[in-house]
Scaffold this active site. Structure first.
Site, short mmCIF file in Angstrom:
data_model
loop_
_atom_site.label_atom_id
_atom_site.label_comp_id
_atom_site.label_asym_id
_atom_site.label_seq_id
_atom_site.Cartn_x
_atom_site.Cartn_y
_atom_site.Cartn_z
N ASN A 73 -25.03 30.03 47.14
CA ASN A 73 -25.27 28.62 46.85
C ASN A 73 -26.34 28.11 47.81
OD1 ASN A 73 -23.45 25.57 47.59
ND2 ASN A 73 -25.12 25.85 46.18
N GLY A 74 -27.46 27.66 47.29
CA GLY A 74 -28.49 27.11 48.17
C GLY A 74 -29.89 27.32 47.66
N CYS A 124 -24.38 24.71 43.42
CA CYS A 124 -23.41 25.39 42.59
C CYS A 124 -22.13 25.60 43.38
CB CYS A 124 -23.97 26.73 42.09
SG CYS A 124 -24.38 27.88 43.40
N THR A 162 -14.84 7.21 59.93
CA THR A 162 -16.20 6.79 59.59
C THR A 162 -16.75 7.59 58.42
OG1 THR A 162 -18.36 6.25 60.52
CG2 THR A 162 -17.38 8.33 61.22
N ARG A 177 -15.32 5.95 55.23
CA ARG A 177 -15.98 4.66 55.00
C ARG A 177 -17.38 4.85 54.38
NH1 ARG A 177 -15.12 1.72 60.87
NH2 ARG A 177 -12.88 1.29 60.71
N ARG A 231 -22.23 26.97 37.77
CA ARG A 231 -23.67 26.78 37.88
C ARG A 231 -24.12 25.44 37.32
NH1 ARG A 231 -28.42 28.72 34.37
NH2 ARG A 231 -30.19 28.49 35.77
N LEU A 232 -25.02 24.81 38.05
CA LEU A 232 -25.77 23.66 37.55
C LEU A 232 -27.01 24.22 36.89
CD1 LEU A 232 -26.18 20.56 37.42
CD2 LEU A 232 -27.35 20.72 39.60
N GLY A 235 -31.56 11.23 54.15
CA GLY A 235 -32.02 11.21 55.54
C GLY A 235 -31.03 11.75 56.55
N ILE A 246 -27.51 1.08 47.40
CA ILE A 246 -26.24 0.49 46.98
C ILE A 246 -25.80 -0.56 47.99
CG2 ILE A 246 -24.87 2.31 48.13
CD1 ILE A 246 -22.82 1.99 45.82
N LEU A 276 -32.18 8.96 47.96
CA LEU A 276 -31.34 7.86 48.43
C LEU A 276 -32.15 7.03 49.42
CD1 LEU A 276 -27.91 9.65 48.99
CD2 LEU A 276 -28.78 8.52 46.94
#
Length: 581
Positions: free
Chosen positions: A95-96, A22, A357, A360, A69-70, A384, A308, A276
């Site tokens: 938030n957390g 959030c 970086t 990128r 809020r989500l 990760g 991706i 991911l």
């Protein structure tokens, strides 16, 4: 995806509401009309796209909270600022996720009045004060806690800064706080001197006296946890005490146990979980463990994994092998350099940084997060991040002059995560209303790994992260070729080894930035002067959105102990393509 059975629905309905990803925002002592100031809070609406609340603080007409809020399950319990009848003088914007909220409730016999995991902060603060409160939280968090009875404002952020927090402060004590800096840069004030806007330091809390006129004065700023120390909440962890024996088999067993526990505790969610998957060691271990535990916990859906890259991307090929091995519902997102270049400005706006970086690597993560949001129903996303810093995974660690030097640099990288990889991971996922989870940055897992003998944590037999790899050898959790696959930076692995993503960027930006601009770069940008046209362009875009805020980045991320003019691993003399790809 199978439907929830009646028993599943009952179990999920009774489980605590998680506040999840959030956006939080607050003002204390505003000089201007709050209705005008609150428009700044809408700059972070992407962090919580489902609901928004703006609330004044009773008795302090120039103080207020904003919250995006989500939505999870129950709108009633999920909104903030969080207040409960037992503590009418406490206001919490947070938030957390707090993974040990139930363990703390049992240990200290707290009487919860809501189903929100963040309520534990109120009980801990009332019982122990803010320092012990923060140290007992096992999770990721950024909080603003107002105590109107004692006229105190408290700010705090988790050990690695997984959840972001920025602080705006004027010389006369006007304080504003926000999840992202973009929610603060347009706030107006009456002082002639510019307000300071800085990222709040991870692992710390700050206490302010709140004056009757709403202004504040900082009275305490302390660290409550450092990554090298075992966290105070370890006493109440389900893993229990670990053997202090540093025998190789004991250590590997402890690593497996703590890693599994780190993934398991992060399964608490009411929205679909995904992961991911780049096909590298770290994301593959996370995805494999996630699949294993999701089956044990009987989650009512399959786990989706996402990669991706271009058609000939080594990451995409490796990710497909892992997905087939672990049995995930895998999604491959096609990436083109043209699409990546087009997204650069949006990415830099969301990142609030111009680090080379970071930009990128963020493009791919931003685009894959966009795909997840638009094409799937996964919202809680495992990743990760943190493993390379913790386990000395970067290729330059092969050149560390000593085990001690490698160990010290590992700690430095962990302390700077909030400027680089953690910043990237949060902003690119939050930009699309997703919530990030990073088990490699679990407090117990990291503190244990850093407690191991320095020699045990160095690259071995020419292989970085040897100890981590060896800990999962022979378990068939992931394919052996992936377990021993050499480190490939995410931004590099998206494209073929013949032509890297950074090469596409440099070729395109060579015509965007001219030579005369580069000649004047030091005068134009005296802080962190860009040395390449690529770096110059990133800085130019950053200044467009956040003029005069270059100090948010103290330094560029670069390899150490080796001659390097570019952060890409593929430019290093020690880089060798993985023969198995």
């Amino acid at each position: 995806m199978r439907c929830l059975s009646p028993s599943d629905r009952w179990r999920w309905a009774l489980s605590p509401i998680r506040l999840k990803m959030c956006g939080i925002w607050a003002l204390f002592g505003s000089d201007e009309c709050l209705s005008v100031q609150c428009t700044c809070a809408m700059k972070i609406a992407h962090r919580g796209p489902d609901a928004f609340r703006f609330e004044n603080v009773n008795g302090f007409t120039n103080c207020c909270f904003g919250f995006h809020r989500l939505a999870i399950v129950d709108q009633l319990y999920g909104m903030q600022p969080l207040r409960v009848k037992k503590f009418p003088y406490l206001w919490l914007c947070y938030n957390g996720e707090i993974y040990n909220h139930q363990a703390l409730k049992t240990r200290f016999d707290f009487d919860y009045q809501t189903k929100v995991d963040g309520e534990v902060l109120l009980h801990l603060y009332d019982r122990f004060g803010v320092q012990k409160m923060a140290s007992l939280l096992d999770g990721v968090f950024a909080f603003i806690l107002l105590d109107t009875a004692n006229r105190k404002v408290h700010l705090g952020r988790d050990t690695y800064g997984v959840r972001p927090l920025f602080k705006f402060l004027t010389d006369d004590g006007f304080l504003a706080v926000c999840s992202e800096a973009k929610g603060l840069v347009e706030i107006t004030h009456s002082m002639e001197t510019a307000a300071s806007i800085v990222p709040f330091l991870p692992g710390h809390f700050e206490v302010f006296d709140l004056k009757l006129i709403g202004k504040v004065q900082s009275v305490q700023f302390e660290q409550f946890h450092c990554c090298t120390r075992e966290p105070a909440h370890a006493l109440y962890d389900t893993v229990g005490g670990l053997s202090s024996d540093f025998g190789e088999e004991t250590v590997k067993r402890n690593i497996r146990s703590l890693f599994e526990n780190a993934v398991r505790k992060r399964l608490m969610a009411h929205r679909r979980i995904g992961c991911l998957l780049s096909g590298g060691l770290d994301s593959s271990l996370v995805a494999a463990m996630l699949l294993k535990l999701s089956k044990e916990e009987k989650l009512p859906y399959s786990i989706q994994t996402f990669s991706i890259g271009s058609e000939d991307s080594p990451d995409v090929m490796a990710a497909e092998k892992v997905a087939a091995h672990i049995g995930s519902e895998h999604h491959k997102v096609e990436f083109t350099a043209e699409e990546g270049v087009k997204a650069l400005e949006e990415v830099i706006f969301h990142l609030e940084t111009y680090d080379i970086t970071t930009v990128r690597a963020s493009v791919g993560m931003y685009l894959i997060s966009k795909y997840i949001r638009e094409k799937t129903d996964s919202v809680v996303i495992f990743s990760g991040e943190g493993s390379d810093e913790l386990t000395q995974g970067y290729l330059y660690f092969h050149k560390a002059p000593s085990a001690k030097a490698g160990a010290e640099d590992s700690v430095r990288l962990l302390k700077e995560l909030y400027l680089f990889d953690v910043l990237r991971a949060d902003r690119t996922t939050a930009a699309h209303g997703l919530e990030l989870r990073v088990p490699f940055l679990d407090h117990r897992f990291t503190s244990y790994y850093l407690s191991l003998p320095e020699e045990m944590r160095t690259p071995k037999d020419g292989v970085e992260k040897h100890l981590l790899r060896d800990s999962f050898k022979g378990l068939d959790l992931i394919p052996d070729e992936i377990l021993w696959r050499r480190k490939e930076a995410f931004s590099d692995g998206m494209t073929s080894e013949k032509k890297s993503w950074y090469t596409y960027l440099q070729e395109h930006l060579d015509s965007v930035v001219n030579d005369s601009q580069m000649e004047k770069a030091e005068q134009t940008f005296p802080h962190n002067t860009p040395k390449t046209k690529e770096a110059y362009y990133y800085r130019q875009v950053f200044e467009k959105f956040f003029p005069g805020r270059a100090q948010w980045l103290s330094h560029y991320w670069m390899p150490r102990w080796i001659s390097a003019t570019d952060p890409s691993a593929r430019t290093l003399s020690i880089y060798k393509p993985d023969k198995q790809q």
